[in-house]
Structures are given as C-alpha cells and as structure tokens.
Design a protein around this motif. Structure first.
Motif, PDB file in Angstrom:
ATOM      1  N   MET A  91       5.053 -13.167   0.528  1.00 14.40           N
ATOM      2  CA  MET A  91       5.871 -12.034   0.961  1.00 14.40           C
ATOM      3  C   MET A  91       7.258 -12.504   1.385  1.00 14.40           C
ATOM      4  O   MET A  91       8.267 -11.835   1.101  1.00 14.40           O
ATOM      5  CB  MET A  91       5.181 -11.294   2.111  1.00 14.40           C
ATOM      6  N   VAL A 138      -1.165 -12.719  -3.315  1.00 11.94           N
ATOM      7  CA  VAL A 138      -0.465 -11.496  -2.937  1.00 11.94           C
ATOM      8  C   VAL A 138      -0.849 -10.324  -3.844  1.00 11.94           C
ATOM      9  O   VAL A 138      -1.005  -9.192  -3.380  1.00 11.94           O
ATOM     10  CB  VAL A 138       1.064 -11.723  -2.856  1.00 11.94           C
ATOM     11  N   GLY A 140       6.991  -6.276   4.725  1.00  4.33           N
ATOM     12  CA  GLY A 140       6.021  -5.480   3.979  1.00  4.33           C
ATOM     13  C   GLY A 140       4.579  -5.805   4.249  1.00  4.33           C
ATOM     14  O   GLY A 140       3.691  -5.152   3.757  1.00  4.33           O
ATOM     15  N   ILE A 141       4.320  -6.828   5.050  1.00  4.18           N
ATOM     16  CA  ILE A 141       2.932  -7.283   5.153  1.00  4.18           C
ATOM     17  C   ILE A 141       2.085  -6.306   5.954  1.00  4.18           C
ATOM     18  O   ILE A 141       0.986  -5.971   5.577  1.00  4.18           O
ATOM     19  CB  ILE A 141       2.866  -8.693   5.785  1.00  4.18           C
ATOM     20  N   GLU A 169      -2.675  -6.877  -2.610  1.00  4.32           N
ATOM     21  CA  GLU A 169      -2.008  -5.576  -2.755  1.00  4.32           C
ATOM     22  C   GLU A 169      -2.753  -4.610  -3.667  1.00  4.32           C
ATOM     23  O   GLU A 169      -2.678  -3.414  -3.486  1.00  4.32           O
ATOM     24  CB  GLU A 169      -0.582  -5.767  -3.288  1.00  4.32           C
ATOM     25  N   PHE A 170      -3.412  -5.138  -4.701  1.00  2.00           N
ATOM     26  CA  PHE A 170      -3.971  -4.228  -5.708  1.00  2.00           C
ATOM     27  C   PHE A 170      -5.502  -4.169  -5.764  1.00  2.00           C
ATOM     28  O   PHE A 170      -6.052  -3.173  -6.203  1.00  2.00           O
ATOM     29  CB  PHE A 170      -3.468  -4.603  -7.108  1.00  2.00           C
ATOM     30  N   ASN A 219      -3.589  -3.546 -12.803  1.00  2.00           N
ATOM     31  CA  ASN A 219      -2.337  -3.780 -12.084  1.00  2.00           C
ATOM     32  C   ASN A 219      -2.141  -5.251 -11.725  1.00  2.00           C
ATOM     33  O   ASN A 219      -1.018  -5.745 -11.727  1.00  2.00           O
ATOM     34  CB  ASN A 219      -2.263  -2.890 -10.837  1.00  2.00           C
ATOM     35  N   ARG A 246      -0.395 -15.477   1.591  1.00  2.00           N
ATOM     36  CA  ARG A 246       0.147 -14.121   1.485  1.00  2.00           C
ATOM     37  C   ARG A 246       1.484 -14.040   2.234  1.00  2.00           C
ATOM     38  O   ARG A 246       2.452 -13.455   1.734  1.00  2.00           O
ATOM     39  CB  ARG A 246      -0.845 -13.115   2.066  1.00  2.00           C
ATOM     40  N   GLN A 285       2.131   1.015  -8.482  1.00  6.56           N
ATOM     41  CA  GLN A 285       0.843   1.142  -9.184  1.00  6.56           C
ATOM     42  C   GLN A 285       1.094   1.748 -10.563  1.00  6.56           C
ATOM     43  O   GLN A 285       1.550   2.886 -10.654  1.00  6.56           O
ATOM     44  CB  GLN A 285      -0.090   2.064  -8.406  1.00  6.56           C
ATOM     45  N   PHE A 286       0.783   0.995 -11.598  1.00  4.47           N
ATOM     46  CA  PHE A 286       0.904   1.525 -12.955  1.00  4.47           C
ATOM     47  C   PHE A 286      -0.440   2.067 -13.418  1.00  4.47           C
ATOM     48  O   PHE A 286      -1.489   1.574 -13.006  1.00  4.47           O
ATOM     49  CB  PHE A 286       1.360   0.431 -13.920  1.00  4.47           C
ATOM     50  N   LYS A 330       8.383  -1.215  -0.210  1.00  6.25           N
ATOM     51  CA  LYS A 330       7.187  -1.978  -0.589  1.00  6.25           C
ATOM     52  C   LYS A 330       6.456  -1.324  -1.766  1.00  6.25           C
ATOM     53  O   LYS A 330       5.942  -2.010  -2.648  1.00  6.25           O
ATOM     54  CB  LYS A 330       6.249  -2.089   0.613  1.00  6.25           C
ATOM     55  N   ARG A 378       0.841  -7.976 -13.771  1.00  4.41           N
ATOM     56  CA  ARG A 378       1.853  -8.856 -13.143  1.00  4.41           C
ATOM     57  C   ARG A 378       1.849 -10.254 -13.741  1.00  4.41           C
ATOM     58  O   ARG A 378       2.660 -11.093 -13.370  1.00  4.41           O
ATOM     59  CB  ARG A 378       1.625  -8.923 -11.628  1.00  4.41           C
ATOM     60  N   LEU A 437       9.220 -13.130  -1.732  1.00  7.43           N
ATOM     61  CA  LEU A 437       9.624 -11.869  -2.377  1.00  7.43           C
ATOM     62  C   LEU A 437      10.761 -11.204  -1.598  1.00  7.43           C
ATOM     63  O   LEU A 437      11.717 -10.700  -2.192  1.00  7.43           O
ATOM     64  CB  LEU A 437       8.429 -10.913  -2.479  1.00  7.43           C
ATOM     65  N   PHE A 478       5.264  -3.177  -5.194  1.00  9.76           N
ATOM     66  CA  PHE A 478       3.876  -3.177  -5.662  1.00  9.76           C
ATOM     67  C   PHE A 478       3.530  -1.815  -6.257  1.00  9.76           C
ATOM     68  O   PHE A 478       2.547  -1.174  -5.872  1.00  9.76           O
ATOM     69  CB  PHE A 478       2.934  -3.541  -4.501  1.00  9.76           C
TER      70      PHE A 478
END
Lengths: 110, 179
Positions: free
Chosen positions: B157, B125, B176-177, B129-130, B20, B153, A9-10, A3, B24, B160, A7
């Motif tokens: 997922m 999503v 992954g959730i 996540e970010f 971030n 979400r 992180q940059f 995971k 995307r 993905l 996702f």
C-alpha cells in the motif's frame, strides 16, 4: 486517488458458468477418448512388430537347376543370354549379348 | 469430496474475485477469464485430494500460479519476437469501452503502479482486496506466516500510495489500508 479506483472491481465476461460447464464436458470426453487412442496406437505398434512374415524363399533348387542348363542359349529379339559354368552352386553365371545398332544405325552405315 | 453442484456454486461465488486478482497479472479480460477457469478446472481435477474447507485458498493459489506462468510466457514470447505484437498482446479495450478519457488515464496509472510492485507484495495486496479470504486463508494460499501478510500488505500500500500520489478511502480519509 480513491481506493475504489485503485482496486476497481471489473466484471468477468458473461456466460462464465456455461463456458465452464462446456470445458468440463470437453475434458470428460477427452479423458474417455485418450485411453482408447493410446490403446489403438499400442495395438498398431505391436501388430507391426509381431506380424508374421512370409517364410524366406530358398532359391538353391532353382539355382541348381539353372546351373545344370550350362551352355544353353536363350535368344529373344536382338538379345541373347548364354548360361555359363559356375563352380558355386548358389551362383548362376550368364552372358548377355545385345546386337548393337538398330535399323537406323544400319541405314546410316550404308 | 467436492461434488459437481457444489463446484458450480463455488465457481459462481468466486468467479469475480478470482477474475479480478488474475486481471491484475494479465491485464486482459479474455485471458483473465481463461486463467480463472483453468484454475477452477485444476481444482476440479484434484477434487479427490482436496479438503472442502481449503478449497477456496487452493483456487486462488492455482490462479496465481497460472497467471504468473502466463505472464512469464508472454515475456519470453516478446523476447523471441523482439517485441513484435507486444501492444496487441496487452492492450485490452473491453473494460474501457464505456470509460471516459479521464478514467482511462486513471486506469493506466493504476496499472503502471501495480505492475511496478514486486510479485510477493502484489499477491498479498490483491488477495487482501479482492479475494474475500481471511488473513489466515491468505497466509495458507501463499504459504507465508500471517504476520507477513500484514507487513507485505502495508509495504504494498505504501508503494502504491507513493506511485499514485496518495490513496483516499471512500470516506475521504488518507491511507487506503483501513477502509
């Protein structure tokens, strides 16, 4: 796939805050400058539109004077101008005459 | 009202999460940084109308709109230039300088999977996540009910996982959730 790879992180490019502050200062300057520029353009347009023009010239007296010189001939070089009679006081009639043929032509005709 | 000092600290706190999310969409480091800063500037310009408690969702909302606009503009540009320069437009090597070939391939696969997501699922999503926002804040950012955040979400997922052949959490469990 993990995971944290999906996702990932940059890191943003460095000096983000300094750049941000510079952009804010730039905006502030342009915000001050914009009204000045707008005012300048408006003032220029108004000046062009409302600028006092020179009064229209009345040619009538000089035309009348010229008409009174009817019959006069003015000659200069190989050109002469004769003032003609005009029925309209606002119009001047002239007859222009140019002697044809320069010295070269005269030589050629010999 | 937001003052300059608190705005700067907000920027320091949210720069990375917003970057971030935006990355995307645009997949380009410099462009993502520009969009991130533009989003903050928009919020700064509207500071007199912004409530302090809703400023975080607003920054993300603004960033998502700007990122989507950038992407749309890029597509239009590519259409009119018949795809000329499309590669240079989107290939961003700055995040790959230190990466191994395996990692690069992995990133490419992730990018393809994320790009294939519908916009609505992708927004949810990526924010989940970010952003670090709560479900309620994400719902506020996107203007959708909280329940829809959860369902979108899950759908994202699942999509993905299907594209990438399963997603494992850090502890090795599948799915992954619930990490």
């Amino acid at each position: 796939m993990k995971k944290e790879h999906v996702f990932e992180q940059f890191e943003p490019p460095p000096y983000g805050l300094s750049r941000m502050k510079a952009r804010m200062a730039e905006r502030r300057a342009s915000r001050i400058l914009r009204p000045v520029l707008v005012l300048g353009v408006v003032a220029t347009v108004l000046a062009v539109v409302f600028w006092p023009r020179a009064p229209e010239v009345d040619f009538a007296p000089s035309l009348a004077a010229m008409n009174s010189m009817e019959g006069d001939v003015m000659a200069r070089g190989d050109t002469s101008i004769e003032l003609m009679k005009s029925t309209n006081p606002r119009v001047v009639l002239v007859r222009a005459m140019v002697a044809s043929g320069g010295p070269e032509t005269a030589l050629g005709s010999k | 009202m937001l003052d300059e000092a608190s705005f700067h600290s907000l920027y320091v706190r949210l720069e990375k999460p917003v970057f971030n999310v935006v990355y995307r969409w645009v997949w380009h480091t410099e462009e993502a940084r520009d969009v991130t800063q533009e989003a903050f500037l928009k919020v700064w310009d509207a500071r007199s109308r912004v409530r302090v408690e809703s400023v975080e969702p607003l920054v993300f909302q603004s960033a998502l709109n700007l990122a989507a606009n950038r992407l749309r503009a890029r597509k239009v540009r590519r259409f009119f230039t018949l795809g000329l320069g499309a590669e240079a437009d989107v290939v961003d090597e700055s995040q790959n300088l230190q990466a191994s070939l395996e990692l690069r391939e992995q990133r490419l696969a992730v990018r393809k999977a994320v790009e294939a997501l519908p916009e609505k699922l992708k927004s949810v999503v990526m924010l989940c996540e970010f952003s670090g926002l709560s479900t309620a804040q994400i719902a506020e950012t996107l203007g959708i009910p909280q329940g829809t955040v959860g369902s979108r979400r899950s759908l994202a997922m699942a999509a993905l996982e299907k594209s990438l052949g399963g997603i494992r959490s850090a502890d090795g469990s599948a799915g992954g959730i619930e990490s």
